[in-house]
Design an enzyme around this catalytic site. Sequence first.
Site, short mmCIF file in Angstrom:
data_model
loop_
_atom_site.label_atom_id
_atom_site.label_comp_id
_atom_site.label_asym_id
_atom_site.label_seq_id
_atom_site.Cartn_x
_atom_site.Cartn_y
_atom_site.Cartn_z
N ASP A 237 0.87 -1.17 0.00
CA ASP A 237 0.00 0.00 0.00
C ASP A 237 0.92 1.24 0.00
O ASP A 237 2.14 1.14 0.15
CB ASP A 237 -0.97 0.00 1.19
CG ASP A 237 -2.20 0.87 0.89
OD1 ASP A 237 -2.14 1.71 -0.05
OD2 ASP A 237 -3.22 0.75 1.58
C1 NOJ Z 1 -4.06 3.94 -0.10
C2 NOJ Z 1 -5.20 3.00 0.04
O1 NOJ Z 1 -5.15 2.36 1.30
C3 NOJ Z 1 -5.24 1.93 -1.04
O2 NOJ Z 1 -6.43 1.19 -0.92
C4 NOJ Z 1 -5.14 2.56 -2.40
O3 NOJ Z 1 -5.21 1.58 -3.40
C5 NOJ Z 1 -3.83 3.33 -2.46
N1 NOJ Z 1 -3.83 4.38 -1.46
C6 NOJ Z 1 -3.57 3.92 -3.84
O4 NOJ Z 1 -4.42 4.97 -4.10
#
Ligand code: NOJ
Length: 775
Positions: free
Chosen positions: A302
């Site tokens: 993430d």
């Molecule tokens: C953070 C989020 O937790 C995740 O779900 C997402 O895909 C990413 N950012 C990218 O935007």
Amino acid sequence: MKRIRRSFVAIGVFMWLMSCGNTSVNESAVEWKSYSGDPAIERKVDSVLSLMTLEEKIGQLNQYSGNFAVTGEVANTRSGEYLKKGMIGSTFNVFGADHVRMLQEQNLKYSRLKIPMLFAADVIHGLETTFPIPLAEACSWDLQLMEKSARIAAEEATASGVAWNFAPMVDISRDPRWGRIMEGAGEDVYLGSLIARARVRGFQGIDSYKDFSKPNTMMACAKHFVGYGAAQAGRDYHTVDISNRSLHETYLPPFKAAVDEGVASFMTAFNELDGVPCTGNKYIFQDILRHQWNFNGMVVTDYTAIQEMVAHGFAKDLKQASKLAMDAGIDMDMISEGFVTYLKELVEEGQVSEKQIDVAVARILEMKFLLGLFDDPYKYCDAEREKEVLMNPQHLQAAREVAQRSIVLLKYDPNVLPLRKEVPKRVALIGPFVKERESLNGEWAIKGDRSKSVTLWEGLQDKYNNTPVKFNYAKGTSLPVIDGATRQVSTAQGFDRSGFAEAVRIARSSDLILVAMGENFNWSGEAASRTDITLPGNQRELLKELKKTGKPIVLILFNGRPLDLSWEAENVDAIVEAWYPGIMAGHAVADVLSGDYNPSARLVVTFPRNVGQIPIFYNMKNTGRPFDENHPADYRSSYIDSPNSPLFPFGFGLSYTTFKYENVKICDTKLRRGETLTVSVDVKNIGNRDGEEVVQLYMRDKVGSVTRPVKELKGFKKIFLKKGETQTVQFTINEELLKMYNIDMEWVAEPGEFDVWVAKNSADESNHLEFELVD
Ligand code: NOJ
């Protein structure tokens, strides 16, 4: 369309020998098994890999967000710098066929081996055609419908440059304080697992297993592995402390379901698990995902999750964090720049082997081959298809249908709803959501144009145009907002009572009050946790003033989480939970209010009476001192200031018609292993209109080697019945359905007695049966 064909097979095949037969975590971490199992693809991957320098390999593991080039000019940023070195493997959240084509051209200009870049995005509930938020959509209990909306999202995304979707989020959550509860499928493992599969199927759109050759197929990503939804106290990114048993019983199954459906990628979770941040967690990524589940797709972190291992107190710096992520078997670094900055050094120092890097690169290259990007790096940049598919009339119609089916009728009085078109009525339309447009798409509508969503006002005007139903509007109050700088609720708006008098005046001169209230869209979603889950600002106060007029009130809610509606449920005449319905919001709500669509959605998450009850979910344990609300007693598991029961249970939702269950029976009272039992029920529509019912099957394993929940969903059928019609619904019970993790964590069905309920919701115990599993 311009097609660039490249084949690296001709370049020469490098025999990339892999270690085998060693089962220890570290050794098997450096073993590449292909996701596709296709030897031709494996050879292609090997051949490219054999030509790559260490720097080029490391570049493949590096992922950025946003634009590294604008109108062809490479930006003067770190991403621009790495692009010029051919060291970006993937970019996310950039859109548009022409724009992505331009970015790909830039990449190919600098990539020595012409390795295509993989473009990803968070297409959570539609690209431009915004569907209801995932939690809402799950309330339809309609798996085909969810697959269809995911497919439409993918049709649009794949025409707009995107080959990899950061969805579905399959995190189970039982905490409405957590803002991201809106992005999942609710609290239940059984339903959540089926929804995970439906969404993976819909997004990936592959006809046969792992065949991504068509231009409208894409990779899905099961996220966030794992336990993110169990954040302590519902505070986003907070620590997770769950037992190994809950991990296996509750949080892992939807991910396993995604693997079984052929999901191509996983994303790490921000949280720690048993003291180890997920992004550096070998137990979940190596032992469970790779070895037990045999998942051979890609794993991406993430956002900045490698870097965050420093703040977690698990790594002393980004370099060590990068090594830990590599050792856990992570393939791609989203944003942290840990891999791209330190992997070379780590290899030179012997802390990370080049083989580990090869494995990660191989997984990424394989996906690029499977998606056909080596053959045509512009496969997903079809401007003509983009024009045809984005928000086309069929997609908008589907968005309207999904929104209708996501709206849950929580309370109603037949004297107030449906609001008939032929009966003259003066209706007061009050509240900050009547003309609200921006919030209707919810927080995650990444490319959904908020200025295009249909407001409730517009939906009602359209529906009741030329009818004797006349509307009069007053906003009454505003939605409170969050101060961007402090991330706290701002007192600048949403607490002013100056609009109350006008709202009350209009209400007094009406026959019925329709009140539209809720949460501003950024009050749920990422980083939007709440400790108070009542209607924000002074909306409840306004409702109290309206109540004093004595006129019937219909409350229509737009929100991203279960709210505490304890006052509202007692004091208004009808409650319509519309969630964030997406681009066709106003039309879909008007369809439900008018009865043109008879509501059929059922809650997939419990609505508590108050925050003190959280976590509250239907499949809890009984305890040694269960409390019986019909026979209250002291020293029992209860509260002195609140009932144990929720306000609205899991599975609950009303229809404008009534369904009667009759002849509930089970074909035998004994189940022998390998055999099946049939439970059947006659469901009769005894009301005055056609409608859909969700017939639910719950079970309880009465005694186990470990305690079992008081009930568990084990089946459901959504059926349509014309008025007066009866249908027999059958469920099959087999040994598989009774399996659980026993005291030794073995997945078995233990002999013994089981309760069965054929029910309208998780609190309905009127149709009870029993049987015994015998050896
Ligand atoms: C953070 C989020 O937790 C995740 O779900 C997402 O895909 C990413 N950012 C990218 O935007």
